[in-house]
Each structure stands twice: as C-alpha cells, then as structure tokens.
Write a protein that holds these residues in place. Structure first.
Motif, PDB file in Angstrom:
ATOM      1  N   ASP A  59     -25.094  19.008  16.532  1.00 48.48           N
ATOM      2  CA  ASP A  59     -24.965  18.041  15.444  1.00 48.48           C
ATOM      3  C   ASP A  59     -23.664  17.279  15.610  1.00 48.48           C
ATOM      4  O   ASP A  59     -22.622  17.865  15.879  1.00 48.48           O
ATOM      5  N   MET A  60     -23.728  15.979  15.459  1.00 45.85           N
ATOM      6  CA  MET A  60     -22.525  15.165  15.584  1.00 45.85           C
ATOM      7  C   MET A  60     -22.132  14.653  14.212  1.00 45.85           C
ATOM      8  O   MET A  60     -22.872  13.885  13.588  1.00 45.85           O
ATOM      9  N   PRO A  61     -20.981  15.079  13.705  1.00 48.10           N
ATOM     10  CA  PRO A  61     -20.551  14.596  12.392  1.00 48.10           C
ATOM     11  C   PRO A  61     -20.156  13.130  12.456  1.00 48.10           C
ATOM     12  O   PRO A  61     -19.780  12.615  13.506  1.00 48.10           O
ATOM     13  N   SER A  62     -20.253  12.468  11.321  1.00 50.32           N
ATOM     14  CA  SER A  62     -19.786  11.091  11.221  1.00 50.32           C
ATOM     15  C   SER A  62     -18.920  10.983   9.975  1.00 50.32           C
ATOM     16  O   SER A  62     -19.055  11.763   9.038  1.00 50.32           O
ATOM     17  N   THR A  63     -18.013  10.030   9.998  1.00 50.11           N
ATOM     18  CA  THR A  63     -17.127   9.825   8.858  1.00 50.11           C
ATOM     19  C   THR A  63     -17.279   8.406   8.332  1.00 50.11           C
ATOM     20  O   THR A  63     -17.760   7.516   9.042  1.00 50.11           O
ATOM     21  N   ALA A  64     -16.874   8.235   7.103  1.00 52.43           N
ATOM     22  CA  ALA A  64     -16.872   6.909   6.483  1.00 52.43           C
ATOM     23  C   ALA A  64     -15.556   6.738   5.745  1.00 52.43           C
ATOM     24  O   ALA A  64     -15.090   7.651   5.061  1.00 52.43           O
ATOM     25  N   MET A  65     -14.974   5.572   5.908  1.00 55.98           N
ATOM     26  CA  MET A  65     -13.670   5.295   5.291  1.00 55.98           C
ATOM     27  C   MET A  65     -13.770   5.288   3.778  1.00 55.98           C
ATOM     28  O   MET A  65     -14.840   5.168   3.203  1.00 55.98           O
ATOM     29  N   VAL A  66     -12.635   5.421   3.154  1.00 51.74           N
ATOM     30  CA  VAL A  66     -12.536   5.284   1.706  1.00 51.74           C
ATOM     31  C   VAL A  66     -12.686   3.798   1.391  1.00 51.74           C
ATOM     32  O   VAL A  66     -12.045   2.957   2.016  1.00 51.74           O
ATOM     33  N   ASN A  67     -13.550   3.470   0.435  1.00 49.20           N
ATOM     34  CA  ASN A  67     -13.776   2.054   0.140  1.00 49.20           C
ATOM     35  C   ASN A  67     -12.781   1.543  -0.904  1.00 49.20           C
ATOM     36  O   ASN A  67     -12.143   2.325  -1.605  1.00 49.20           O
ATOM     37  N   PRO A  68     -12.635   0.224  -0.998  1.00 51.86           N
ATOM     38  CA  PRO A  68     -11.650  -0.350  -1.929  1.00 51.86           C
ATOM     39  C   PRO A  68     -11.830   0.088  -3.381  1.00 51.86           C
ATOM     40  O   PRO A  68     -10.842   0.312  -4.088  1.00 51.86           O
ATOM     41  N   ASN A  82       2.022   3.805 -16.211  1.00 55.26           N
ATOM     42  CA  ASN A  82       3.305   3.107 -16.040  1.00 55.26           C
ATOM     43  C   ASN A  82       4.118   3.678 -14.881  1.00 55.26           C
ATOM     44  O   ASN A  82       5.343   3.727 -14.933  1.00 55.26           O
ATOM     45  N   LYS A  83       3.416   4.119 -13.855  1.00 56.28           N
ATOM     46  CA  LYS A  83       4.053   4.652 -12.658  1.00 56.28           C
ATOM     47  C   LYS A  83       3.660   3.786 -11.473  1.00 56.28           C
ATOM     48  O   LYS A  83       2.652   3.083 -11.511  1.00 56.28           O
ATOM     49  N   ASP A  84       4.460   3.830 -10.435  1.00 57.30           N
ATOM     50  CA  ASP A  84       4.150   3.109  -9.203  1.00 57.30           C
ATOM     51  C   ASP A  84       3.437   4.040  -8.229  1.00 57.30           C
ATOM     52  O   ASP A  84       3.344   5.247  -8.455  1.00 57.30           O
ATOM     53  N   VAL A  85       2.939   3.457  -7.140  1.00 54.39           N
ATOM     54  CA  VAL A  85       2.167   4.192  -6.142  1.00 54.39           C
ATOM     55  C   VAL A  85       2.872   4.101  -4.795  1.00 54.39           C
ATOM     56  O   VAL A  85       3.268   3.017  -4.368  1.00 54.39           O
ATOM     57  N   ILE A  86       3.007   5.230  -4.150  1.00 52.06           N
ATOM     58  CA  ILE A  86       3.401   5.253  -2.745  1.00 52.06           C
ATOM     59  C   ILE A  86       2.201   5.805  -1.992  1.00 52.06           C
ATOM     60  O   ILE A  86       1.803   6.958  -2.205  1.00 52.06           O
ATOM     61  N   TYR A  87       1.603   4.969  -1.172  1.00 51.95           N
ATOM     62  CA  TYR A  87       0.418   5.382  -0.420  1.00 51.95           C
ATOM     63  C   TYR A  87       0.792   5.629   1.039  1.00 51.95           C
ATOM     64  O   TYR A  87       1.323   4.752   1.711  1.00 51.95           O
ATOM     65  N   ILE A  88       0.518   6.831   1.506  1.00 51.80           N
ATOM     66  CA  ILE A  88       0.756   7.208   2.895  1.00 51.80           C
ATOM     67  C   ILE A  88      -0.606   7.261   3.566  1.00 51.80           C
ATOM     68  O   ILE A  88      -1.439   8.097   3.243  1.00 51.80           O
ATOM     69  N   SER A  89      -0.809   6.346   4.510  1.00 49.97           N
ATOM     70  CA  SER A  89      -2.136   6.087   5.060  1.00 49.97           C
ATOM     71  C   SER A  89      -2.346   6.648   6.458  1.00 49.97           C
ATOM     72  O   SER A  89      -1.419   6.788   7.243  1.00 49.97           O
ATOM     73  N   SER A  95      -8.738   3.891  11.459  1.00 49.11           N
ATOM     74  CA  SER A  95      -9.704   3.818  10.365  1.00 49.11           C
ATOM     75  C   SER A  95      -9.522   2.536   9.574  1.00 49.11           C
ATOM     76  O   SER A  95      -8.422   1.985   9.519  1.00 49.11           O
ATOM     77  N   GLY A  96     -10.578   2.114   8.917  1.00 50.30           N
ATOM     78  CA  GLY A  96     -10.514   0.966   8.018  1.00 50.30           C
ATOM     79  C   GLY A  96      -9.989   1.333   6.640  1.00 50.30           C
ATOM     80  O   GLY A  96      -9.872   0.482   5.766  1.00 50.30           O
ATOM     81  N   THR A  97      -9.652   2.605   6.446  1.00 49.86           N
ATOM     82  CA  THR A  97      -9.173   3.076   5.153  1.00 49.86           C
ATOM     83  C   THR A  97      -7.928   2.323   4.704  1.00 49.86           C
ATOM     84  O   THR A  97      -7.801   1.949   3.537  1.00 49.86           O
ATOM     85  N   TYR A  98      -7.007   2.084   5.626  1.00 47.42           N
ATOM     86  CA  TYR A  98      -5.784   1.344   5.276  1.00 47.42           C
ATOM     87  C   TYR A  98      -6.153  -0.042   4.730  1.00 47.42           C
ATOM     88  O   TYR A  98      -5.612  -0.472   3.709  1.00 47.42           O
ATOM     89  N   ASN A  99      -7.060  -0.739   5.392  1.00 45.95           N
ATOM     90  CA  ASN A  99      -7.458  -2.077   4.923  1.00 45.95           C
ATOM     91  C   ASN A  99      -8.092  -2.020   3.540  1.00 45.95           C
ATOM     92  O   ASN A  99      -7.884  -2.917   2.722  1.00 45.95           O
ATOM     93  N   SER A 100      -8.848  -0.952   3.262  1.00 49.86           N
ATOM     94  CA  SER A 100      -9.413  -0.787   1.922  1.00 49.86           C
ATOM     95  C   SER A 100      -8.315  -0.655   0.875  1.00 49.86           C
ATOM     96  O   SER A 100      -8.418  -1.195  -0.221  1.00 49.86           O
ATOM     97  N   SER A 101      -7.245   0.057   1.240  1.00 49.29           N
ATOM     98  CA  SER A 101      -6.140   0.227   0.289  1.00 49.29           C
ATOM     99  C   SER A 101      -5.436  -1.098   0.026  1.00 49.29           C
ATOM    100  O   SER A 101      -4.996  -1.356  -1.100  1.00 49.29           O
ATOM    101  N   ILE A 102      -5.326  -1.940   1.039  1.00 47.54           N
ATOM    102  CA  ILE A 102      -4.691  -3.256   0.871  1.00 47.54           C
ATOM    103  C   ILE A 102      -5.532  -4.145  -0.046  1.00 47.54           C
ATOM    104  O   ILE A 102      -4.994  -4.845  -0.909  1.00 47.54           O
TER     105      ILE A 102
END
Length: 117
Positions: A59-68, A82-89, A95-102
């Motif tokens: 079996d070959m696993p597949s992954t999918a990025m986190v969407n926006p 009322n807090k800010d976000v620090i995202y470590i990607s 992965s396209g996950t970083y682009n989704s975060s943007i």
C-alpha cells in the motif's frame, strides 16, 4: 508586543509533550493509507506500526496539504483572542501547505488589520 500562539503543521513532527507544554496549535496534514484517511495532528492517532506494515504489504500512502480554510479557522480563533500568530511551516519546496497559510494570512489581515501572522 501582543501575546502570540505558535502554530505549526504536522510536517514539523514536534513531540506531543512539546505541543502540550507550549500550547502549540497543529494544522494536520491528511494521510490516506489502507483506504482510510486520517489527519495527522501529532497525537499518535495514526498507528505507526500499522502504517509501515501497510507499506510493506504494497500500500502506498498519500498525503494532502492543509487547505487555506483550515488555516483560516485556526488563525482566526487566535486573532479573536487578541493574540498574534507565529506559524512555523513545512518548507514550501516540500508542500503546498505554506502557500495555503499565506492565502489564509492575506484574507484574515484584511479584517484583522492590527494583528500579525
């Protein structure tokens, strides 16, 4: 400086005790194997032994990025406090996950003008 919450994705592979200790929010990358989909939120919901046995059986696993929209949900819950976000990607080369975060960041900062992501 305002308080902040650290967000990462499951590609970071942070140990669960660190996630708990520092209240890190995790955006889970989806993994499908053996016909089952699971969100990897770094809480050991995916049985690693079964995962590797599945690969050994062909079996070959597949992954999918986190969407926006998932990032919007996570980020906005923090901004509403009322807090800010620090995202470590995960690297944008892996992965396209970083682009989704943007995409999520740009959408949210139109409304939350005094916030930082």
């Amino acid at each position: 400086m305002r308080d902040f919450i650290i967000v990462t994705d499951s590609g970071s592979d942070l140990p669960f005790h660190i996630i708990n200790k520092y209240n890190v929010k995790v955006a889970g990358i989806s993994c499908t194997f053996n016909g089952k989909e699971a969100k990897d939120d770094l809480t050991d919901k995916i049985n690693i032994k079964d995962f590797y046995e599945s690969i050994e059986n062909g079996d070959m696993p597949s992954t999918a990025m986190v969407n926006p929209s998932e990032f919007i949900t996570i980020f906005e819950s923090i901004l509403k406090e009322n807090k800010d976000v620090i995202y470590i990607s995960l690297s944008s080369n892996l992965s396209g996950t970083y682009n989704s975060s943007i995409i999520a960041k740009e959408a949210l900062l139109k409304e939350y003008k005094n916030s930082k992501i």
